[in-house]
Design a protein around this motif. Structure first.
Motif, short mmCIF file in Angstrom:
data_model
loop_
_atom_site.label_atom_id
_atom_site.label_comp_id
_atom_site.label_asym_id
_atom_site.label_seq_id
_atom_site.Cartn_x
_atom_site.Cartn_y
_atom_site.Cartn_z
N THR A 47 42.17 63.73 62.73
CA THR A 47 41.64 65.10 62.70
C THR A 47 42.70 66.07 62.19
OG1 THR A 47 40.16 64.57 64.53
CG2 THR A 47 40.53 66.91 64.04
N TRP A 82 40.96 79.19 65.69
CA TRP A 82 40.05 78.19 66.23
C TRP A 82 40.74 77.35 67.29
CZ3 TRP A 82 34.95 77.08 65.51
CH2 TRP A 82 34.30 77.66 64.41
N ILE A 105 39.77 73.49 68.68
CA ILE A 105 38.88 72.33 68.66
C ILE A 105 39.33 71.44 69.81
CG2 ILE A 105 38.13 70.28 67.40
CD1 ILE A 105 38.72 71.77 64.81
N LEU A 139 35.26 74.98 69.12
CA LEU A 139 34.37 73.85 68.88
C LEU A 139 34.70 72.78 69.91
CD1 LEU A 139 32.37 72.14 67.21
CD2 LEU A 139 34.28 71.59 65.68
N ILE A 172 33.90 69.03 71.24
CA ILE A 172 33.36 67.76 70.80
C ILE A 172 33.30 66.85 72.02
CG2 ILE A 172 33.75 65.76 69.31
CD1 ILE A 172 35.30 67.68 67.43
N LEU A 232 29.51 69.83 69.34
CA LEU A 232 29.17 68.64 68.55
C LEU A 232 29.26 67.45 69.48
CD1 LEU A 232 31.02 68.94 65.11
CD2 LEU A 232 28.57 69.03 65.55
N LYS A 249 29.49 63.31 70.04
CA LYS A 249 30.00 62.09 69.40
C LYS A 249 28.87 61.09 69.22
CE LYS A 249 34.57 62.60 71.42
NZ LYS A 249 35.56 62.03 72.34
N VAL A 254 30.91 61.92 65.74
CA VAL A 254 30.95 63.13 64.94
C VAL A 254 31.18 62.79 63.47
CG1 VAL A 254 32.22 65.27 64.54
CG2 VAL A 254 31.81 64.50 66.86
N THR A 257 32.67 64.03 60.11
CA THR A 257 33.68 65.02 59.74
C THR A 257 33.12 66.11 58.83
OG1 THR A 257 34.45 63.61 57.93
CG2 THR A 257 35.64 63.45 60.02
N ARG A 281 30.37 67.56 59.22
CA ARG A 281 29.76 68.56 60.11
C ARG A 281 30.84 69.47 60.70
NH1 ARG A 281 26.71 72.22 60.76
NH2 ARG A 281 25.79 72.57 62.78
N ILE A 282 31.98 68.88 61.06
CA ILE A 282 33.10 69.70 61.56
C ILE A 282 33.52 70.70 60.48
CG2 ILE A 282 35.53 69.70 62.27
CD1 ILE A 282 35.05 66.93 63.50
N LEU A 303 33.41 74.86 60.67
CA LEU A 303 34.61 75.67 60.49
C LEU A 303 34.51 76.59 59.28
CD1 LEU A 303 37.32 72.96 61.24
CD2 LEU A 303 36.46 74.72 62.80
#
Length: 137
Positions: free
Chosen positions: A34, A67, A69, A98, A100, A120, A122, A124, A126, A128-129, A133
């Protein structure tokens, strides 16, 4: 105009250029993947095992996060909601978040929404992430 100048004007800015993202993830492989993905998209990434550690890193770097995450269950000491709120409280201002999670409970979903964060589940994707963002940058 020189070719170098023309070339630089045609380059698209990275979608997350200028963003500072705090990342809370307990799985080392997921955290590193990530982090690399976010950095390739232009973000500065600050990692913390706790909210206090993340805030310490932010202050040392003079960075203001845009942000957070967080994996919902990333730590025994604090969950993703607690960590996100602690970062928000420590640095002030509106920081987007965000969460997850693999937790499919209604309680977690309601808590995330009540905190004004994106959720989001799992596994997930990527893309969509990145979409969340970029849409909310």
């Amino acid at each position: 105009m020189t070719r170098a100048a023309d070339s630089s004007q045609n380059k698209a800015d990275p979608p997350l250029g200028g963003e500072t993202i705090v990342l809370f993830e307990d799985d080392d492989l997921v955290r590193r993947a990530t982090q690399r993905m976010l950095q390739r998209l232009g973000a500065q990434v600050v990692i913390g095992n706790t909210s206090a550690e993340a805030v310490e890193h932010l202050r040392a770097q003079g960075a203001a996060p845009t942000w957070v995450i967080a994996d919902y269950w990333f730590s025994r000491l604090e969950d993703g909601l607690v960590a996100t709120q602690a970062v928000r409280d420590a640095v002030g201002g509106e920081i987007k978040g965000l969460i997850i999670t693999g937790d499919s409970s209604v309680e977690v979903a309601n808590a995330v929404r009540a905190a004004g964060l994106h959720l989001l589940r799992k596994p997930v994707n990527t893309d969509r992430i990145i979409a969340i963002l970029a849409e909310n940058a």
